[in-house]
Motif scaffolding. Structure first.
Motif, PDB file in Angstrom:
ATOM      1  N   GLY A   1       0.717  -0.990   0.009  1.00 22.19           N
ATOM      2  CA  GLY A   1       0.230  -0.312   0.128  1.00 22.19           C
ATOM      3  C   GLY A   1       0.760   0.728   0.189  1.00 22.19           C
ATOM      4  O   GLY A   1       0.864   2.307  -0.462  1.00 22.19           O
ATOM      5  N   ASP A   2       2.041   1.635   0.872  1.00 18.61           N
ATOM      6  CA  ASP A   2       2.873   2.314   0.959  1.00 18.61           C
ATOM      7  C   ASP A   2       3.488   2.087  -0.382  1.00 18.61           C
ATOM      8  O   ASP A   2       3.339   3.791  -1.215  1.00 18.61           O
ATOM      9  CB  ASP A   2       4.068   2.554   1.886  1.00 18.61           C
ATOM     10  CG  ASP A   2       3.530   2.512   3.286  1.00 18.61           C
ATOM     11  OD1 ASP A   2       2.268   3.713   3.082  1.00 18.61           O
ATOM     12  OD2 ASP A   2       4.095   1.975   4.316  1.00 18.61           O
ATOM     13  N   PHE A   3       3.965   1.129  -1.390  1.00 18.02           N
ATOM     14  CA  PHE A   3       4.785   1.414  -2.305  1.00 18.02           C
ATOM     15  C   PHE A   3       3.780   2.279  -3.750  1.00 18.02           C
ATOM     16  O   PHE A   3       3.916   2.448  -3.957  1.00 18.02           O
ATOM     17  CB  PHE A   3       5.066   0.409  -2.841  1.00 18.02           C
ATOM     18  CG  PHE A   3       5.988   0.076  -3.809  1.00 18.02           C
ATOM     19  CD1 PHE A   3       7.287   0.959  -4.331  1.00 18.02           C
ATOM     20  CD2 PHE A   3       5.183  -0.372  -5.154  1.00 18.02           C
ATOM     21  CE1 PHE A   3       7.896   0.860  -5.499  1.00 18.02           C
ATOM     22  CE2 PHE A   3       6.067  -0.571  -6.045  1.00 18.02           C
ATOM     23  CZ  PHE A   3       7.012  -0.253  -5.727  1.00 18.02           C
ATOM     24  N   GLN A   4       2.735   1.964  -3.613  1.00 15.48           N
ATOM     25  CA  GLN A   4       1.716   2.074  -4.403  1.00 15.48           C
ATOM     26  C   GLN A   4       0.956   3.442  -4.310  1.00 15.48           C
ATOM     27  O   GLN A   4       1.033   4.066  -5.436  1.00 15.48           O
ATOM     28  CB  GLN A   4       0.055   1.617  -4.261  1.00 15.48           C
ATOM     29  CG  GLN A   4      -1.002   1.546  -5.531  1.00 15.48           C
ATOM     30  CD  GLN A   4      -2.270   1.419  -4.855  1.00 15.48           C
ATOM     31  OE1 GLN A   4      -2.525   1.246  -3.408  1.00 15.48           O
ATOM     32  NE2 GLN A   4      -3.715   1.193  -5.474  1.00 15.48           N
ATOM     33  N   LEU A   5       1.467   4.214  -2.929  1.00 14.10           N
ATOM     34  CA  LEU A   5       0.293   5.492  -2.930  1.00 14.10           C
ATOM     35  C   LEU A   5       1.748   6.734  -2.994  1.00 14.10           C
ATOM     36  O   LEU A   5       1.973   7.225  -3.847  1.00 14.10           O
ATOM     37  CB  LEU A   5       0.279   6.074  -1.588  1.00 14.10           C
ATOM     38  CG  LEU A   5      -1.420   5.416  -1.623  1.00 14.10           C
ATOM     39  CD1 LEU A   5      -1.975   5.442  -0.026  1.00 14.10           C
ATOM     40  CD2 LEU A   5      -2.418   5.582  -2.157  1.00 14.10           C
ATOM     41  N   ASP A   6       2.740   6.187  -3.137  1.00 16.41           N
ATOM     42  CA  ASP A   6       4.422   6.800  -3.285  1.00 16.41           C
ATOM     43  C   ASP A   6       4.243   6.727  -4.393  1.00 16.41           C
ATOM     44  O   ASP A   6       4.772   7.804  -5.130  1.00 16.41           O
ATOM     45  CB  ASP A   6       5.132   5.864  -2.179  1.00 16.41           C
ATOM     46  CG  ASP A   6       5.275   6.887  -0.603  1.00 16.41           C
ATOM     47  OD1 ASP A   6       4.402   7.165  -0.653  1.00 16.41           O
ATOM     48  OD2 ASP A   6       5.828   5.522  -0.424  1.00 16.41           O
ATOM     49  N   ALA A   7       4.227   5.602  -5.537  1.00 16.08           N
ATOM     50  CA  ALA A   7       4.569   5.640  -6.747  1.00 16.08           C
ATOM     51  C   ALA A   7       3.382   7.191  -7.688  1.00 16.08           C
ATOM     52  O   ALA A   7       3.749   7.723  -8.396  1.00 16.08           O
ATOM     53  CB  ALA A   7       4.083   4.550  -7.354  1.00 16.08           C
TER      54      ALA A   7
ATOM     55  N   ASN B   1      11.426   5.969  -9.456  1.00 23.22           N
ATOM     56  CA  ASN B   1       9.983   4.709  -8.928  1.00 23.22           C
ATOM     57  C   ASN B   1      11.352   3.462  -9.272  1.00 23.22           C
ATOM     58  O   ASN B   1      10.490   2.392  -8.621  1.00 23.22           O
ATOM     59  CB  ASN B   1       9.062   4.631 -10.396  1.00 23.22           C
ATOM     60  CG  ASN B   1       8.094   4.962 -10.150  1.00 23.22           C
ATOM     61  OD1 ASN B   1       7.488   5.976  -8.645  1.00 23.22           O
ATOM     62  ND2 ASN B   1       6.767   5.578 -10.958  1.00 23.22           N
ATOM     63  N   TRP B   2      12.490   3.281 -10.285  1.00 22.50           N
ATOM     64  CA  TRP B   2      13.059   2.107  -9.981  1.00 22.50           C
ATOM     65  C   TRP B   2      13.834   1.976  -8.516  1.00 22.50           C
ATOM     66  O   TRP B   2      13.754   0.587  -7.712  1.00 22.50           O
ATOM     67  CB  TRP B   2      13.786   2.269 -11.449  1.00 22.50           C
ATOM     68  CG  TRP B   2      15.515   1.691 -11.147  1.00 22.50           C
ATOM     69  CD1 TRP B   2      16.687   1.663 -10.415  1.00 22.50           C
ATOM     70  CD2 TRP B   2      15.555   0.023 -12.350  1.00 22.50           C
ATOM     71  NE1 TRP B   2      17.050   0.002 -10.383  1.00 22.50           N
ATOM     72  CE2 TRP B   2      16.686  -0.492 -11.684  1.00 22.50           C
ATOM     73  CE3 TRP B   2      14.372  -0.686 -12.336  1.00 22.50           C
ATOM     74  CZ2 TRP B   2      17.262  -1.732 -11.712  1.00 22.50           C
ATOM     75  CZ3 TRP B   2      15.082  -1.728 -13.128  1.00 22.50           C
ATOM     76  CH2 TRP B   2      15.449  -2.600 -12.313  1.00 22.50           C
ATOM     77  N   ALA B   3      14.321   3.159  -8.706  1.00 19.84           N
ATOM     78  CA  ALA B   3      14.892   3.184  -6.852  1.00 19.84           C
ATOM     79  C   ALA B   3      13.878   2.429  -5.667  1.00 19.84           C
ATOM     80  O   ALA B   3      14.058   2.687  -4.872  1.00 19.84           O
ATOM     81  CB  ALA B   3      15.388   4.599  -6.796  1.00 19.84           C
ATOM     82  N   ALA B   4      12.650   3.199  -5.953  1.00 20.65           N
ATOM     83  CA  ALA B   4      12.061   2.528  -4.630  1.00 20.65           C
ATOM     84  C   ALA B   4      11.875   1.153  -4.954  1.00 20.65           C
ATOM     85  O   ALA B   4      11.334   0.729  -4.141  1.00 20.65           O
ATOM     86  CB  ALA B   4      10.636   4.252  -4.445  1.00 20.65           C
ATOM     87  N   THR B   5      11.510   1.163  -6.589  1.00 19.73           N
ATOM     88  CA  THR B   5      10.801  -0.876  -6.322  1.00 19.73           C
ATOM     89  C   THR B   5      11.859  -1.384  -5.829  1.00 19.73           C
ATOM     90  O   THR B   5      11.997  -2.764  -5.373  1.00 19.73           O
ATOM     91  CB  THR B   5      11.310  -0.247  -8.125  1.00 19.73           C
ATOM     92  OG1 THR B   5       9.332   0.207  -8.305  1.00 19.73           O
ATOM     93  CG2 THR B   5      10.152  -2.052  -8.217  1.00 19.73           C
ATOM     94  N   VAL B   6      13.347  -1.281  -6.208  1.00 20.34           N
ATOM     95  CA  VAL B   6      14.684  -2.140  -5.424  1.00 20.34           C
ATOM     96  C   VAL B   6      14.448  -1.757  -4.159  1.00 20.34           C
ATOM     97  O   VAL B   6      14.841  -2.412  -3.468  1.00 20.34           O
ATOM     98  CB  VAL B   6      15.674  -1.490  -5.661  1.00 20.34           C
ATOM     99  CG1 VAL B   6      17.136  -2.015  -5.496  1.00 20.34           C
ATOM    100  CG2 VAL B   6      16.444  -1.401  -7.566  1.00 20.34           C
ATOM    101  N   GLU B   7      13.832  -0.990  -3.638  1.00 17.59           N
ATOM    102  CA  GLU B   7      13.772  -0.653  -2.322  1.00 17.59           C
ATOM    103  C   GLU B   7      12.701  -1.501  -1.375  1.00 17.59           C
ATOM    104  O   GLU B   7      12.412  -2.312  -0.143  1.00 17.59           O
ATOM    105  CB  GLU B   7      13.716   0.970  -1.013  1.00 17.59           C
ATOM    106  CG  GLU B   7      13.587   1.148   0.384  1.00 17.59           C
ATOM    107  CD  GLU B   7      14.936   0.046   1.042  1.00 17.59           C
ATOM    108  OE1 GLU B   7      14.213  -0.721   1.548  1.00 17.59           O
ATOM    109  OE2 GLU B   7      15.667  -0.170   0.550  1.00 17.59           O
ATOM    110  N   PHE B   8      11.829  -1.217  -1.990  1.00 14.24           N
ATOM    111  CA  PHE B   8      10.664  -2.296  -1.827  1.00 14.24           C
ATOM    112  C   PHE B   8      10.464  -3.887  -1.634  1.00 14.24           C
ATOM    113  O   PHE B   8      10.020  -4.294  -0.846  1.00 14.24           O
ATOM    114  CB  PHE B   8       9.569  -2.100  -3.062  1.00 14.24           C
ATOM    115  CG  PHE B   8       8.407  -2.830  -2.686  1.00 14.24           C
ATOM    116  CD1 PHE B   8       7.687  -3.041  -1.014  1.00 14.24           C
ATOM    117  CD2 PHE B   8       8.146  -3.802  -3.633  1.00 14.24           C
ATOM    118  CE1 PHE B   8       6.658  -3.717  -1.914  1.00 14.24           C
ATOM    119  CE2 PHE B   8       6.614  -4.184  -4.134  1.00 14.24           C
ATOM    120  CZ  PHE B   8       6.182  -4.321  -2.432  1.00 14.24           C
TER     121      PHE B   8
END
Length: 310
Positions: free
Chosen positions: A19-25, A135-142
């Motif tokens: 959920g956090d990942f979705q909203l932040d993206a 988003n790439w960097a956030a996806t790696v962290e997710f």
């Protein structure tokens, strides 16, 4: 992910992470376009429809646009009608049409024979390219955060394809759309109201995802945080977080309150534990977890999976 991973049910934990990942993206894209998250959903849905036939295959896009791997040129994009985009989103036609008009005015959408498309040049906009990198960097962290908490699809990892960057961004876009539309159906709400409801609930329990011990202590579907421990969020804070007009958020919250999904508590708004424990909501969360598992599998297939030593 099985219901029990290493002796601990982590489904509610994974739902919060997702959920956090979705909203932040969604917020990152909204900021880049100076638009709200509802407009972002329309943007993503039109693009999903435009390239659905192409992305059904994992084969790299053979004909890149402007030298960018995996970016289909306009003639390969299948137009979609506003009516169909609205139906797929579960959003009123007039609301969808207004968002399409906003996108068209800033060059992010184009009317062509057969419907509308998101032109390839939109993705070459420096602002969207910067967001894609974020988003790439956030996806790696997710992926890493999920792996550290015991949720990983490392065994499915494949070598990176030539258009890995675009494959990952497409998987993330599809996830953001599918989770919003799924909860819209489960809760019988418009997608924007779903995002607002989810943002309230995530704000109430965000301290859990920031503390690994607390996260694991409240990881399962049965581990519901009581109302007294939920951290309220104000209407102003919610509007600021979602990049939405205050009045838009306030009107949606009145509808959510009328349905008993949100309650005004001392200090702000909460989604009561009673709501989170409803059988239909629990079933919806379990299905959200399944969508998050699919995302992790798709990312691993694109070459992005948990690496314990990172």
């Amino acid at each position: 992910m099985p219901e029990d991973t290493h002796g601990v049910d982590r489904r509610r934990l994974l739902s919060r992470l997702g959920g956090d990942f979705q909203l932040d993206a969604a917020r990152r894209v909204a900021r880049s376009m100076s638009r709200d998250v509802a407009t972002v959903l329309v943007f993503l849905e039109i693009n999903r429809a435009n390239v659905a036939a192409l992305t059904a295959s994992r084969e790299p896009i053979a004909e890149p646009h402007a030298g960018v791997p995996g970016l289909p040129p306009d003639h390969m994009r299948e137009p979609v009608s506003i009516y169909l985009a609205a139906r797929n989103l579960g959003m009123p036609y007039e609301t969808t049409r207004r968002h399409v008009k906003k996108l068209t005015q800033v060059g992010m959408c184009e009317t062509v024979p057969g419907g509308v498309i998101i032109p390839a040049r939109a993705f070459l906009d420096p602002r969207l390219m910067a967001v894609a990198a974020e988003n790439w960097a956030a996806t790696v962290e997710f992926v890493q955060a999920a792996g550290r908490l015991g949720v990983s699809d490392s065994g499915l990892r494949q070598p990176a394809s030539p258009d890995q960057f675009r494959q990952v961004n497409r998987a993330v876009s599809a996830y953001c759309l599918e989770t919003a539309c799924h909860m819209s159906r489960v809760m019988d709400l418009e997608p924007l109201a779903v995002l607002i409801l989810r943002a309230v609930n995530l704000a109430n329990v965000r301290n859990l995802t920031q503390d690994p011990d607390a996260a694991l202590a409240h990881a399962g579907l049965a581990d519901i945080l009581p109302d007294a421990e939920r951290r309220p969020i104000s209407v102003y804070g919610l509007a600021k977080y979602l990049l939405l007009p205050y009045e838009t958020v306030r009107r949606s919250l009145l509808q959510l309150e009328a349905k008993g999904l949100v309650r005004r508590d001392k200090g702000g708004l909460i989604v009561p534990a009673e709501v989170v424990a409803r059988p239909a909501v629990v079933a919806g969360i379990a299905e959200l977890v399944a969508l998050t598992e699919i995302l992790l599998s798709d990312l691993a297939a694109a070459g992005l999976a948990y690496q314990p030593d990172s």
